[in-house]
Design an enzyme around this catalytic site. Structure first.
Site: not given
Length: 362
Positions: A97, A176, A179, A181, A228, A317
């Protein structure tokens, strides 16, 4: 269905289980180099159809959590090669990732003022060096807005990181874009106040994500590139974005012609709302390529997603943390070792305890 093989882009998977990316902060210092303990950890879990590593910063300024393994130095590439060799020796497949946290950082971690789409700060904490020594959760700093030169350099950093990942032996890379970011920061109203071609309209706010994805796909192949997204998760923001679900649908429609290895939805973590089935149907109608979902799925709920055709791969996870043989336990109906939340301190940082010392079922 979850136990059946699946062709994911250029990579043949033994089953439809994925190990979701989870930050574990176990690198060698200095240099944030992957090590033999990490190779053992991932190899123990190689029965997953696909392992996705913890987020790997693509550059020093892209780093937002201490002790995380980078992918921008030769030493880091060499360390990751030990990991991929160990996983492949067990018959597994592994993607890395690629991570740029943007504003979710602090100068003590990134080595300079963090960067973002705009100079917007909201209350947020990341794992970094404490004033009294050691590591723990610290408040993020105020970022500076990226210039066009910064944007161009960051896209180049993503491309170089993807090439480094191929040199390290990875089967694919996952961008990524979730979330809160950097990629996500460009997409959301609360963190993007720009008035140039990267801000304002939805088309402009998705531009950075599309340019990064296309550049990486062109460099290493779309069938080895994934992304993602988390349109129903609010992380790093004070409140939900009123346009992110609509914007994400439009972006997915633009991603579809690329033929990526997979599109990964992160769900049901942090502050979230449940993804409606109607939204899943909309996604499937405009996106005919592999879809992965992650977020507190069980074997039963994962199977249901596959049977309904809303997903092709199911990522798990925390069950993989405490059950290195998670796939076998699911197949044979064996009891799972539960996650010990009292030992949550072993999730981030430390040694073998709570990392490589979980036994397989007998």
């Amino acid at each position: 269905m979850i136990f059946t093989p699946f062709q994911m882009g250029a990579t043949a998977l033994e089953n439809r289980f994925a190990m979701a990316p989870m930050t574990r902060s176990r690198t060698d210092q200095p240099g944030d180099r992957p090590n033999a303990m990490m190779a053992e950890y991932y190899a123990q879990r190689a029965s997953a159809g696909l392992i996705i590593t913890e987020g790997a910063p693509i550059s020093p300024v892209g780093r937002g959590y201490s002790l995380t393994p980078g992918i921008y130095t030769q030493a880091q590439i060499d360390g990751w090669r030990e990991v991929t060799d160990a996983v492949h020796a067990k018959g597994g497949k592994i993607a890395i990732q690629l991570w740029h946290v943007g504003r979710r950082s602090h100068a003590s971690i990134a080595g300079e003022t963090p960067v973002s789409a705009s100079a917007c700060k909201h209350p947020d904490q990341v794992f970094g060096p404490l004033p009294e020594g050691g590591f723990g959760m610290i408040e993020t700093g105020t970022p500076r807005a990226m210039t066009q030169a910064d944007i161009d350099a960051t896209i180049a950093d993503f491309v170089q990181a993807a090439k480094n990942a191929m040199a390290a032996g990875f089967d694919a890379v996952e961008l990524h874009g979730a979330h809160g970011y950097l990629i996500d920061q460009f997409m959301r109203l609360a963190s993007n106040k720009r008035d140039d071609r990267y801000g304002g309209s939805q088309e402009n706010r998705m531009r950075f994500m599309l340019e990064v994805t296309e550049a990486v796909a062109n460099a290493i192949g779309a069938d080895r590139t994934a992304i993602r997204l988390s349109p129903f998760v609010t992380e790093g923001y004070p409140e939900a974005d009123p346009e992110i679900t609509e914007l994400t649908l439009k972006a997915i429609e633009k991603l579809a012609p690329l033929g990526l290895a997979y599109l990964h939805f992160s769900e049901n973590i942090s502050n979230y709302t449940e993804m409606p089935e109607s939204y899943r149907a909309q996604v499937r109608a405009i996106y005919p390529h592999p879809i992965m979902v992650a977020g507190k799925y069980t074997l039963a709920s994962g199977q249901q997603m596959l049977e309904k055709g809303y997903a092709d791969l199911i990522a798990f996870g925390q069950p993989f943390i405490t059950n290195p043989d998670f796939v076998r336990r699911c197949r044979e109906g064996l009891a799972l070792t539960p996650v010990d939340y009292a030992a949550h301190a072993t999730f981030y940082g430390g040694g073998a305890e709570g990392y490589t010392d979980y036994p397989e079922a007998v």
